[in-house]
Design an enzyme around this catalytic site. Structure first.
Site, PDB file in Angstrom:
ATOM      1  N   LYS A 189       0.842  -1.195   0.000  1.00 37.46           N
ATOM      2  CA  LYS A 189       0.000   0.000   0.000  1.00 37.46           C
ATOM      3  C   LYS A 189       0.883   1.252   0.000  1.00 37.46           C
ATOM      4  CE  LYS A 189      -1.799   2.446   3.263  1.00 37.46           C
ATOM      5  NZ  LYS A 189      -1.621   3.789   2.686  1.00 37.46           N
TER       6      LYS A 189
ATOM      7  N   GLU B 138      10.739   0.533   9.716  1.00 36.96           N
ATOM      8  CA  GLU B 138      11.686   1.619   9.383  1.00 36.96           C
ATOM      9  C   GLU B 138      10.981   2.909   9.743  1.00 36.96           C
ATOM     10  OE1 GLU B 138      14.685   1.179   8.299  1.00 36.96           O
ATOM     11  OE2 GLU B 138      14.703  -0.844   7.487  1.00 36.96           O
TER      12      GLU B 138
HETATM   13  P1  NAD Z   1       2.679   7.567   8.601  1.00 40.71           P
HETATM   14  O1  NAD Z   1       3.171   6.641   9.655  1.00 40.71           O
HETATM   15  O2  NAD Z   1       1.616   8.507   8.954  1.00 40.71           O
HETATM   16  O3  NAD Z   1       2.140   6.738   7.356  1.00 40.71           O
HETATM   17  C1  NAD Z   1       2.916   5.777   6.703  1.00 40.71           C
HETATM   18  C2  NAD Z   1       1.998   4.808   6.013  1.00 40.71           C
HETATM   19  O4  NAD Z   1       1.247   4.095   6.988  1.00 40.71           O
HETATM   20  C3  NAD Z   1       0.981   5.427   5.073  1.00 40.71           C
HETATM   21  O5  NAD Z   1       0.871   4.602   3.947  1.00 40.71           O
HETATM   22  C4  NAD Z   1      -0.310   5.411   5.889  1.00 40.71           C
HETATM   23  O6  NAD Z   1      -1.456   5.343   5.090  1.00 40.71           O
HETATM   24  C5  NAD Z   1      -0.150   4.141   6.675  1.00 40.71           C
HETATM   25  N1  NAD Z   1      -0.868   4.102   7.963  1.00 40.71           N
HETATM   26  C6  NAD Z   1      -1.264   5.130   8.744  1.00 40.71           C
HETATM   27  N2  NAD Z   1      -1.859   4.664   9.856  1.00 40.71           N
HETATM   28  C7  NAD Z   1      -1.824   3.304   9.776  1.00 40.71           C
HETATM   29  C8  NAD Z   1      -2.259   2.258  10.639  1.00 40.71           C
HETATM   30  N3  NAD Z   1      -2.840   2.499  11.794  1.00 40.71           N
HETATM   31  N4  NAD Z   1      -2.037   0.986  10.245  1.00 40.71           N
HETATM   32  C9  NAD Z   1      -1.406   0.706   9.088  1.00 40.71           C
HETATM   33  N5  NAD Z   1      -0.997   1.660   8.232  1.00 40.71           N
HETATM   34  C10 NAD Z   1      -1.194   2.952   8.579  1.00 40.71           C
HETATM   35  O7  NAD Z   1       3.985   8.279   8.056  1.00 40.71           O
HETATM   36  P2  NAD Z   1       4.085   9.358   6.890  1.00 40.71           P
HETATM   37  O8  NAD Z   1       3.663  10.647   7.462  1.00 40.71           O
HETATM   38  O9  NAD Z   1       3.456   8.872   5.644  1.00 40.71           O
HETATM   39  O10 NAD Z   1       5.662   9.332   6.627  1.00 40.71           O
HETATM   40  C11 NAD Z   1       6.542  10.040   7.363  1.00 40.71           C
HETATM   41  C12 NAD Z   1       7.259   9.148   8.354  1.00 40.71           C
HETATM   42  O11 NAD Z   1       7.937   8.062   7.686  1.00 40.71           O
HETATM   43  C13 NAD Z   1       8.331   9.893   9.088  1.00 40.71           C
HETATM   44  O12 NAD Z   1       8.257   9.619  10.446  1.00 40.71           O
HETATM   45  C14 NAD Z   1       9.623   9.323   8.494  1.00 40.71           C
HETATM   46  O13 NAD Z   1      10.736   9.445   9.321  1.00 40.71           O
HETATM   47  C15 NAD Z   1       9.260   7.923   8.203  1.00 40.71           C
HETATM   48  N6  NAD Z   1      10.168   7.314   7.218  1.00 40.71           N
HETATM   49  C16 NAD Z   1      11.088   6.402   7.624  1.00 40.71           C
HETATM   50  C17 NAD Z   1      11.984   5.835   6.728  1.00 40.71           C
HETATM   51  C18 NAD Z   1      12.997   4.826   7.177  1.00 40.71           C
HETATM   52  O14 NAD Z   1      13.545   4.133   6.327  1.00 40.71           O
HETATM   53  N7  NAD Z   1      13.294   4.700   8.451  1.00 40.71           N
HETATM   54  C19 NAD Z   1      11.941   6.210   5.385  1.00 40.71           C
HETATM   55  C20 NAD Z   1      10.999   7.158   4.989  1.00 40.71           C
HETATM   56  C21 NAD Z   1      10.111   7.705   5.920  1.00 40.71           C
END
Ligand code: NAD
Length: 791
Positions: free
Chosen positions: A192, A266
């Site tokens: 997704k 991650e």
């Molecule tokens: P997010 O956690 O809000 O969302 C990430 C994904 O999870 C989206 O696809 C979202 O639809 C889905 N999601 C949201 N709630 C969920 C739930 N309860 N169950 C399952 N899926 C759910 O993060 P974001 O705002 O999209 O991305 C930013 C974050 O990602 C930052 O914290 C960043 O540091 C992190 N990130 C980490 C890495 C890494 O490799 N460590 C790489 C890129 C981004």
């Protein structure tokens, strides 16, 4: 006007990237049927769609089908149906598919880049030169792993159907990091993308159609958190790979507790960018621009905390401000743009809110005097000075173009400040003295350390975090393990303690001198805090002795002792090896006594008892031998850099040992943890703890430094729960009943410790498969240290 004056007066002209191909692609698709399931394009069962819009203008780009639980069911069913054939296909066959994907992406490279910039807002220079080439490299690199799977990963099998959920900041690259290793390992996928950035994943699904990916092997479902949660909770999925915020990562850890699903997370970061006074300051400024303003700071490993040595702080900040004034904020499709818009209004509001709060807490926020476009979600690069270590800008992940700065006096202070965060994703160290840089790198609690560089990535090098930045690695050899299941000699289900540990009814026969074993904490025998004891029964139900009934306070003391023990993690591998050999030698000297104890407590025959003792000695020998052999690697990514993949201990590891083969089981878990330099808090078998307490003297004679191993006897389930909730425990291995295993996984979210359980099953500890690299891999973190070379 002379030439120099002319040069300085020169203005950038517009350098727009053409978008007609991308617009034509957008115009020709029916995005209400954008779910790619079983090789076909489907609308959401509910008929719902969500909007994706252009961050530089706010204009609607497409209304995209919004998957719900019913669509996830269909996608998981398709992946499950495709799994047997795909996982059984030859490595060469899978390699050809991965290679074909990479090649097809190369042919549509520019379209991918333009679409990514339109949908996400990142400057075209970045999507064109970084995101897309790295994504392609990932598929081509993993074609090789597919082909060498049997040779490189013997005794492993594909984990099964994989659910993958990714964020919006690197939509295509995160997709590649997820899908390439999964396909190489023989898994099938339901992925997704994030709801802000669905477009390049849709183009990727078209590529899969063209590259001959068999139906159902890759399923891409567009949707929001509800669809993400449906994937996470789906019983047909055997592994979840998630990239996103730490907040959602914790929800997922809890949701998957007890399910037996393999999990990699991650998550976010608050990475330190450390500049020592002997650094090449101009290079460090350029590095910093890349470190924090790459992708508008919406980078998990962004160098968002600048730590600069006091003597050069003023001069360095002055240089940074000059450079910031030259950053060009503008259209992502202009090739001269350094900073594009943030992904969405919600993100812009969040960044503004955090800056306002940081300022309220004393930070001075400076921005260059530059114009920003009047439409879209733009934010000027921002420098926060006067930031105290507790300031929200120093602690929280802003995920925007905001740099928090602090100064330090000496190396120790730099390390302390750098580690003063709950995250542990990455760090940059700038110094012309490579000795200093390589002295600092191992002391940083971060999964990736760049020396005189930043934001370097490669498919051959693992990427991932320590602490609340998550667990698991993506990329390279260690990334492959995330999609493989080791063949372990799984034994019978473990019964909950209440059913298994009946209290002894008959008293001892009175011939032996009464002895109550204490706990073993910080190298000393310690009375349990509660002053209660636990009676231990012989196999015949008589009283064999008593042990201390450890409680929460005892575990706290044991964890503190384990944390305070620096001598063991700092010891050389050779030294650890020698100590484990002594351990084996000393146990061997008392083999008869331990064999007799096994007969008395477990009722096994004398022969079987003798065998278990011999196997325990052999196992200690094995890990003594491996202590200086399970080493890291050196990667040579396609740049003038070497990447040292170092094996570091996880830290303080809690171990809850099973009742079966109580001596061998205990040794089989404790020895690999110790071999890799972890310090251990062990809870031995609840039923037969005397086998562990009898080891106190053996340990004392073996030169293990105080605190390297601590033993707390008592109720396993209760003590496991305390370890799970303890935020200074870094790893936890639990072989107990299914409920206890589920509970410790759910309770581990405080600091996202690395939990490994037997899911309620024990292992046959006598088996050769209950020893070796599978265990050692649990005992380490891989830290990738990037060291550039050349002038
Ligand atoms: P997010 O956690 O809000 O969302 C990430 C994904 O999870 C989206 O696809 C979202 O639809 C889905 N999601 C949201 N709630 C969920 C739930 N309860 N169950 C399952 N899926 C759910 O993060 P974001 O705002 O999209 O991305 C930013 C974050 O990602 C930052 O914290 C960043 O540091 C992190 N990130 C980490 C890495 C890494 O490799 N460590 C790489 C890129 C981004």
């Amino acid at each position: 006007m002379n030439i120099l004056e002319r040069y300085h007066a020169m203005e950038y002209g517009p350098a727009p990237e053409a978008r007609n191909e991308a617009d034509a692609w957008l115009a020709s698709r029916d995005f209400s049927k954008a779910l790619f399931i079983d090789g076909a394009w489907k609308a959401a069962a509910s008929g719902k769609t969500f909007d994706t819009s252009e961050p530089s203008s706010g204009k609607l780009l497409a209304k995209v089908s919004d998957a719900g639980a019913a669509d996830i069911d269909t996608a998981v069913a398709a992946a499950a149906k495709a799994l047997p054939k795909w996982s059984a296909s030859s490595g060469y066959a899978r390699a050809k598919v991965l290679y074909a994907i990479g090649r097809a992406m190369q042919r549509h490279q520019r379209l991918f880049a333009v679409l990514e910039s339109i949908d996400n807002g990142k400057p075209i220079r970045e999507s064109r030169d970084i995101d897309v080439p790295l994504a392609i490299r990932h598929f081509i690199h993993h074609a090789g792993w597919a082909q060498t799977l049997d040779r490189d990963f013997p005794d492993h099998k594909p984990v099964g159907v994989v659910g993958q959920v990714i964020p919006w900041n690197f939509p295509l690259l995160m997709l590649a990091w997820k899908i390439a290793p999964a396909l190489a390992a023989g898994c099938t996928v339901v992925l997704k993308p994030a709801e802000f950035t669905p477009l390049t994943a849709i183009l990727f699904a078209e590529i899969c159609e063209r590259a001959g990916v068999p139906k159902g092997v890759v399923n891409i479902v567009q949707g929001g958190p509800e669809a993400g949660a449906a994937i996470v909770n789906h019983p047909g999925v055997q592994k979840i790979a998630f990239t996103g915020s730490s907040e959602v990562g914790k929800i997922i850890r809890k949701a998957t507790a007890g399910s037996g699903k393999k999990l990699s997370l991650e998550l976010g970061g608050k990475s330190a960018f450390i500049v020592f006074e002997d650094a090449d300051l101009d290079s460090a400024v350029e590095g910093l621009v890349d470190g924090i303003w790459f992708n508008q700071g919406q980078v998990c490993c962004a160098g968002s905390r600048l730590l600069v040595q006091e003597g050069i702080a003023e001069a360095f900040i002055a240089k940074v401000k000059v450079r910031m004034s030259r950053l060009r904020v503008g259209s992502p499709l202009d090739k001269n743009t350094d900073i594009g818009p943030l992904v969405d209004r919600t993100q812009l509001d969040r960044v503004k809110g955090l800056i306002a709060e940081g300022a309220k807490q004393g930070a001075v926020c400076w921005q260059p005097d530059a114009a920003v476009p009047t439409t879209g979600y733009y934010h000027l690069p921002t420098l926060a000075t006067g930031v105290s270590p507790a300031n929200i800008l120093a602690q929280e992940e802003v995920f925007g173009p905001v740099l928090a700065t602090m100064s330090f006096r000496n190396t120790e202070e730099a390390i302390e400040l750098a580690n003063n965060t709950r995250y542990g994703l990455a760090a940059s160290v700038w110094s012309e003295n490579v000795n200093l840089a390589l002295h600092v790198a191992p002391q940083l609690k971060a999964g990736v350390v760049w020396v005189n560089g930043t934001n370097m990535f490669d498919a051959a090098c693992g990427f991932g975090g320590y602490r609340e930045s998550g667990f698991g690695r993506e990329g390279g050899r260690e990334g492959m393990f995330e999609y493989l299941a080791a063949k372990l000699p799984v034994g019978p289900a473990i019964k909950p303690a209440a059913a298994s540990s009946a209290q002894p009814v008959e008293q001892a026969d009175g011939t032996a001198i009464d002895r109550t074993a204490k706990l073993f904490i910080g190298g000393k025998q310690a009375r349990p805090d509660g002053n209660y004891s636990l009676a231990v029964a012989t196999a015949k139900g008589k009283l064999a002795g008593e042990v201390g009934l450890g409680n929460r306070k005892d575990i706290r003391d044991a964890v503190a002792a384990a944390r305070a023990c620096k001598a063991w993690p700092d010891a050389t591998a050779y030294n650890r090896s020698q100590v484990l050999y002594y351990f084996a030698e000393n146990l061997s000297g008392r083999a008869d006594e331990f064999a007799a104890r096994l007969v008395q407590l477990t009722g096994v025959t004398a022969k079987a008892a003798r065998e278990e003792v011999e196997q325990s000695i052999e196992r200690l020998f094995l890990y003594a031998g491996l202590a200086d052999k399970f080493e890291g690697r050196v990667h040579q990514p396609p740049a003038r850099v070497v990447t040292l993949a170092l094996h570091e201990p996880v830290g303080v590891v809690g171990i809850v040992a099973p009742d079966n083969q109580p001596l061998l089981g205990f040794i089989s878990l404790v020895a690999p943890a110790l071999a890799m330099g972890n310090t251990v808090v062990a809870v031995p078998s609840e039923r037969h703890p005397l086998l562990a307490t009898d080891l106190y003297q053996v340990i004392e004679y073996s030169d293990l430094p105080a605190g390297a191993i601590n033993i707390v006897t008592g109720r396993s389930a209760e003590l496991a729960g305390v370890l799970a909730k303890h935020d200074d425990v870094d790893g936890l291995w639990v072989f107990a009943d299914a409920d206890t295993c589920a509970k410790v996984e759910a309770d581990s979210i405080g600091n996202l410790k690395r939990v490994w359980t037997g899911n309620g099953r024990t292992l046959d500890w006598a088996s050769n498969e209950a020893a070796g690299e599978v265990f050692l891999r649990r005992a380490i973190e891989v830290k990738n240290v990037w060291v550039p070379y050349g002038d």
